[in-house]
Design a protein around this motif. Structure first.
Motif, PDB file in Angstrom:
ATOM      1  N   THR A   8     103.970 -36.284  20.253  1.00 28.39           N
ATOM      2  CA  THR A   8     105.096 -36.543  19.365  1.00 28.39           C
ATOM      3  C   THR A   8     106.395 -36.078  20.003  1.00 28.39           C
ATOM      4  N   LYS A   9     107.475 -36.630  19.530  1.00 22.95           N
ATOM      5  CA  LYS A   9     108.806 -36.382  20.078  1.00 22.95           C
ATOM      6  C   LYS A   9     109.114 -34.886  20.131  1.00 22.95           C
ATOM      7  N   ASN A  10     109.577 -34.423  21.296  1.00 21.24           N
ATOM      8  CA  ASN A  10     110.055 -33.057  21.528  1.00 21.24           C
ATOM      9  C   ASN A  10     108.990 -31.989  21.306  1.00 21.24           C
ATOM     10  N   SER A  11     107.729 -32.361  21.367  1.00 24.03           N
ATOM     11  CA  SER A  11     106.651 -31.391  21.144  1.00 24.03           C
ATOM     12  C   SER A  11     105.843 -31.182  22.421  1.00 24.03           C
ATOM     13  N   PRO A  12     105.421 -29.920  22.702  1.00 20.45           N
ATOM     14  CA  PRO A  12     104.567 -29.650  23.864  1.00 20.45           C
ATOM     15  C   PRO A  12     103.075 -29.753  23.547  1.00 20.45           C
ATOM     16  N   VAL A  13     102.737 -30.343  22.403  1.00 17.63           N
ATOM     17  CA  VAL A  13     101.354 -30.363  21.919  1.00 17.63           C
ATOM     18  C   VAL A  13     100.725 -31.732  22.146  1.00 17.63           C
ATOM     19  N   LEU A  14      99.488 -31.729  22.671  1.00 12.81           N
ATOM     20  CA  LEU A  14      98.672 -32.937  22.770  1.00 12.81           C
ATOM     21  C   LEU A  14      97.612 -32.856  21.686  1.00 12.81           C
ATOM     22  N   GLY A  15      97.597 -33.818  20.774  1.00 13.85           N
ATOM     23  CA  GLY A  15      96.607 -33.828  19.711  1.00 13.85           C
ATOM     24  C   GLY A  15      95.406 -34.675  20.076  1.00 13.85           C
ATOM     25  N   TYR A  16      94.217 -34.139  19.843  1.00 22.74           N
ATOM     26  CA  TYR A  16      92.973 -34.844  20.163  1.00 22.74           C
ATOM     27  C   TYR A  16      92.203 -35.149  18.877  1.00 22.74           C
ATOM     28  N   GLU A  17      91.713 -36.371  18.769  1.00 22.52           N
ATOM     29  CA  GLU A  17      90.755 -36.727  17.722  1.00 22.52           C
ATOM     30  C   GLU A  17      89.604 -37.461  18.383  1.00 22.52           C
ATOM     31  N   ILE A  18      88.399 -36.941  18.178  1.00 21.07           N
ATOM     32  CA  ILE A  18      87.206 -37.489  18.820  1.00 21.07           C
ATOM     33  C   ILE A  18      86.201 -37.865  17.743  1.00 21.07           C
ATOM     34  N   THR A  19      85.772 -39.105  17.736  1.00 19.19           N
ATOM     35  CA  THR A  19      84.762 -39.566  16.787  1.00 19.19           C
ATOM     36  C   THR A  19      83.499 -39.918  17.561  1.00 19.19           C
ATOM     37  N   LEU A  20      82.421 -39.207  17.246  1.00 15.38           N
ATOM     38  CA  LEU A  20      81.119 -39.472  17.844  1.00 15.38           C
ATOM     39  C   LEU A  20      80.295 -40.307  16.869  1.00 15.38           C
ATOM     40  N   ASP A  21      79.634 -41.290  17.372  1.00 19.84           N
ATOM     41  CA  ASP A  21      78.691 -42.059  16.565  1.00 19.84           C
ATOM     42  C   ASP A  21      77.337 -41.994  17.260  1.00 19.84           C
ATOM     43  N   CYS A  22      76.506 -41.025  16.839  1.00 21.22           N
ATOM     44  CA  CYS A  22      75.209 -40.836  17.487  1.00 21.22           C
ATOM     45  C   CYS A  22      74.252 -41.936  17.043  1.00 21.22           C
ATOM     46  N   LEU A  23      73.727 -42.635  18.002  1.00 17.25           N
ATOM     47  CA  LEU A  23      72.907 -43.809  17.727  1.00 17.25           C
ATOM     48  C   LEU A  23      71.424 -43.549  17.932  1.00 17.25           C
ATOM     49  N   GLU A  24      71.087 -42.417  18.544  1.00 20.23           N
ATOM     50  CA  GLU A  24      69.677 -42.110  18.773  1.00 20.23           C
ATOM     51  C   GLU A  24      69.483 -40.599  18.771  1.00 20.23           C
ATOM     52  N   LYS A  25      68.282 -40.154  18.507  1.00 22.43           N
ATOM     53  CA  LYS A  25      67.980 -38.730  18.485  1.00 22.43           C
ATOM     54  C   LYS A  25      68.016 -38.160  19.901  1.00 22.43           C
ATOM     55  N   SER A  26      68.405 -36.894  19.987  1.00 20.25           N
ATOM     56  CA  SER A  26      68.532 -36.273  21.301  1.00 20.25           C
ATOM     57  C   SER A  26      68.518 -34.764  21.138  1.00 20.25           C
ATOM     58  N   ASN A  27      68.299 -34.058  22.235  1.00 23.24           N
ATOM     59  CA  ASN A  27      68.413 -32.605  22.289  1.00 23.24           C
ATOM     60  C   ASN A  27      69.547 -32.254  23.240  1.00 23.24           C
ATOM     61  N   GLY A  28      70.580 -31.625  22.705  1.00 23.04           N
ATOM     62  CA  GLY A  28      71.693 -31.260  23.567  1.00 23.04           C
ATOM     63  C   GLY A  28      72.936 -30.949  22.772  1.00 23.04           C
TER      64      GLY A  28
END
Length: 851
Positions: A580-600
């Protein structure tokens, strides 16, 4: 057994004073259903009361209201009067006086305080004299270095902690010591396991002799670790564990401890008897204890990393604390218009939050977890309704025109920046947006529902915005088309170059495939058929996020949004990076859509270089995280003490963590993200842990009965921001965290008010480094809690638009407290000095409109 071994043990027992402290650790549910636990806890307490009748010297201890005491008192057939009498005479201790047994490291700062305050109130309501002086952190980490001050302010003299045992031993931290926190407060501290005599079938005898081997087994199993690490001759010997019945071990085998203690007293110079936590601490308080200052445990417990994604309790705990504090503040602001403060509803929200904050609730069985999850959902909805009600009242203070957008600031800090308003009243033709001073406001149309505006909002105040027709408006931004492979964004404060779906450069700092900035991916953990959540953290293959599309979705002039889609391991992923204007901040939004079972687990990593200077948030402060010096691996021979350091490099940060890479300080600030991070010294990186996944198809133990949410199927969204600065500044980091967690509330005026009351902010503070932690009304008085974020004293002045008639400082029990610097106040202001990292609670009475 050889005589010399027996004699050796007897000589080691000579001159010891052993405090046997019977105890039951009460989880909400563990291995069994909640219904089983409720029945078990009622039986345990009834058996305790029976045992106390049979044995006048017997004592007992437990630790919280919601998990064990409330189910007992809720039973119409319970012996509540008898239990209350035993507590009031000191034979039963409720160490901690807490509503819920929560984790001090990851609980919100106000959540921790309210947990004790509401617990003490529950005691008062049930006729219990709450004079407990011992705080007991059971089966959770020993905590952060603001605990000494917090416990002092809660009325505690002593602190008993446990995890991590072996790690703290290896670092040379005594078992008994005076712990000084970052503000200089001290508390007498003892640490040790809550579990003792829990595998004690060897004591199921009618009598004991020197040649039966019992004494040696008792010493080796119960005392050896305590005596070898202790610095005094006073020994805390717990008798109990999870859900244990009195005079029984974990497997319900009878334990003839009375007979064994009588034998021991006759055949050695040992003083051994039933005791209490307070008697034990009173005894060691006269000893010459060493002083330890500051950090104890930077890591917390490795198996507590978050699970379930959006459906995890970590998310609701953080969200609800922010929402409830916002509701309290907005209703305080609304009280200027004589609105009735909804104390009962706010109390109910806090109690629900405290309930879902109990430790170990994440692994409740399916039906039990559904109830917890649904309670969390409904509480969020109820608090949002409270917030909406407050802002509707606040919006009526001025006779704004219908269609006016109000931005209401729920925190004390004036803010200037880019904020979102509703576009539902946007004119069809060209227009300007004017503020309440009739000045034009720069704006950016996002879509038919959202407009961004560049405005200032006073602390605890509001800004009004109106649409005005304006034919010559020619700078309005349209959303862009797909950009070239490289795109540069200059906000006026920070310059970022994106390339092929990743960040190539931030200002003069370049990144490559080795030192990637924001490297998203999935790391496999080898599955095990039993206790996979607890014992196994062997990392396997890493699946790096592979971008398939990238797009500059918004291109300013107020906000830029770079969107990437792709996949990693079992999930498809959408990632948005916002500037955003005049801001030193980077905003992150992450959406995971898990499609299969896993260990991790999913994580996002950032380069650190060698030996980074890591800092992390704790309630009301921060601590260093010297991860290169932290011990990991098997650190003790005691099985249950070897769970904390199974994942090398894992550590916690309450709300945020910071590190320096080359010449830039980066702070990862959570908005909707868990509290655990991983420093990989081999990869010179730090990862924010997003969530862990499980595949229970091959599971053979009780975990297969837990909720399918542990498998993390479906969508989950995480949000955090990265603050880039030259040097570390805690006030700036915490201030940014508070701004991000408390965005302005937006409301559109739908009707003309009947009166023109006028509005001015009810309160403001003048300070270089102090922040408001909470602002609410209790029994007609205003409670204001502030803290000094600096390591030097700071003067604070509280300005009020209401006339002040009284003010006092108090502790978390609402009792008047003494402090070094007095309060100075007049009709419209209060001033005082806060010591370094001091937490101060004030109770203020204002003149009423009718006076």
């Amino acid at each position: 057994m050889k005589d010399y071994s027996l004699n050796e043990k007897k000589s080691q027992l000579n001159n010891l004073s052993i405090h046997v402290i019977p105890y039951c650790h009460a989880d909400f549910a563990w291995i069994h259903t909640r219904e089983w636990h409720i029945k078990r806890y009622r039986k345990i307490i009834n058996d305790v009361l029976d045992t106390m009748v049979e044995n006048p010297s017997y004592t007992w201890m437990t630790d919280n209201v919601l998990h064990i005491l409330k189910p007992f008192y809720d039973d119409p057939e319970c012996r509540s009067g008898e239990l209350t009498a035993r507590i009031n005479e000191g034979r039963v201790e409720i160490t901690g006086s807490m509503m819920s047994l929560l984790r001090p490291t990851t609980a919100g700062q106000e959540t921790f305080i309210r947990n004790i305050a509401y617990g003490r109130r529950w005691f008062q309501e049930h006729g219990i004299n709450d004079n407990q002086e011992v705080f007991h952190s059971v089966d959770v980490s020993i905590g952060h270095s603001q605990l000494p001050q917090l416990l002092n302010l809660a009325g505690f003299k002593y602190y008993r902690g446990w995890r991590p045992q072996g790690a703290l031993d290896s670092k040379g931290i005594p078992r008994e010591f005076i712990w000084k926190g970052i503000d200089g407060s001290g508390i007498i501290c003892s640490r040790g396991t809550y579990a003792g005599l829990w595998k004690a079938a060897y004591l199921n005898k009618t009598s004991f002799q020197d040649d039966d081997g019992t004494l040696v087994e008792f010493y080796n199993n119960e005392l050896d670790d305590i005596v070898s690490h202790g610095k005094t001759d006073e020994i805390w010997l717990p008798f109990g564990m999870d859900d244990t019945l009195p005079m029984k071990d974990f497997s319900d085998n009878p334990v003839n401890l009375d007979g064994f203690m009588e034998y021991l007293r006759k055949t050695s110079g040992t003083v051994i008897k039933y005791s209490t936590a307070k008697r034990y601490f009173d005894a060691i308080s006269s000893k010459n204890l060493k002083v330890h200052e500051g950090l104890l445990d930077p890591c917390d417990v490795s198996y507590n990393i978050p699970t379930k994604g959006d459906r995890g309790l970590w998310n609701f705990r953080s969200l609800l604390e922010s929402l409830i504090i916002k509701a309290e503040t907005l209703w305080f602001m609304a009280s200027k218009g004589a609105a009735e403060y909804p104390a009962e509803k706010i109390d109910g929200a806090w109690e629900n939050l405290l309930f879902i904050s109990g430790h170990a609730m994440e692994f409740s069985f399916k039906e039990d977890y559904e109830k917890i999850y649904n309670l969390a959902l409904s509480t969020v909805e109820n608090v949002n309704n409270l917030i909406q009600g407050a802002i509707e009242i606040i919006s009526e203070f001025n006779a704004f025109s219908i269609g006016t957008n109000l931005l209401i600031n729920p925190i004390e800090s004036p803010r200037k920046g880019i904020f979102s308003i509703s576009a539902t009243n946007m004119p069809a033709d060209n227009f300007q947006i004017m503020d309440n001073h009739q000045r034009p406001v720069e704006f950016q149309i996002v879509d038919t529902t959202e407009i961004l505006v560049d405005v200032s909002i006073p602390g605890f105040g509001m800004t009004a915005l109106e649409f005005k027709n304006f034919k010559d408006c020619d700078w309005l931004c349209e959303n862009p088309i797909e950009p070239p492979e490289k795109v540069k964004v200059d906000t006026g404060n920070i310059e970022v170059i994106f390339s092929y779906g990743s960040i190539e450069r931030i200002n003069d700092l370049g990144f490559d495939s080795v030192s990637a900035f924001g490297k998203l991916g999935f790391t496999e953990i080898d599955p095990t058929p039993n206790d996979s959540w607890l014992h196994n953290y062997k990392h396997g293959k890493f699946h790096e996020f592979t971008p398939s599309t990238w797009l500059l979705k918004e291109s300013g002039p107020l906000r830029w949004k770079y969107e990437i889609t792709g996949s990693a391991g079992p999930a498809s992923i959408k990632q948005q990076i916002t500037l955003t204007k005049n801001s030193p901040v980077l905003g992150y939004e992450i959406t995971l859509d898990c499609l299969e079972k896993s260990n991790g687990f999913f994580g996002i990593s950032f380069p650190t270089g060698k030996n980074p200077n890591i800092r992390a948030g704790i309630p009301f402060g921060f601590e260093d995280r010297p991860m290169n010096d932290e011990p990991f691996g098997k650190l003790t021979d005691i099985e249950i003490d070897n769970l904390e350091r199974l994942w090398p490099g894992l550590f916690y940060g309450n709300g945020w963590m910071s590190y320096k890479f080359k010449d830039t300080e980066f702070s990862l600030i959570s908005e909707r993200m868990p509290s655990y991070y991983w420093y990989d010294k081999n990869g010179d990186s730090i990862s924010a842990i997003l969530t862990r996944t499980f595949n229970f198809d091959l599971c053979k133990d009780w975990m297969k009965e837990t909720h399918q949410y542990n498998e993390c199927m479906g969508k989950s969204t995480f949000r955090f921001s990265v603050l880039a600065s030259h040097d570390f500044d805690y006030s700036k980091v915490y201030g940014t965290y508070k701004l991000l967690k408390n965005p302005p509330e937006n409301i559109t005026i739908k009707k003309m008010p009947n009166t023109n009351c006028g509005y001015s902010p009810p309160m403001g503070i003048i300070s270089e480094s102090c922040f408001i932690s909470s602002l609410y009304i209790n029994k007609g008085s205003t409670v204001l809690r502030v803290f000094n974020s600096s390591d030097k004293p700071d003067k604070i002045t509280v300005k009020s638009s209401k006339r002040i008639i009284s003010c006092r400082t108090m502790d978390f029990q609402y009792k008047t407290s003494d402090r070094t610097y007095p309060l100075e106040f007049n009709d419209l202001s209060i001033s005082t000095i806060l010591k370094k990292h001091e937490i101060l609670t004030m109770e203020i009475d204002f003149m009423k409109e009718s006076d």
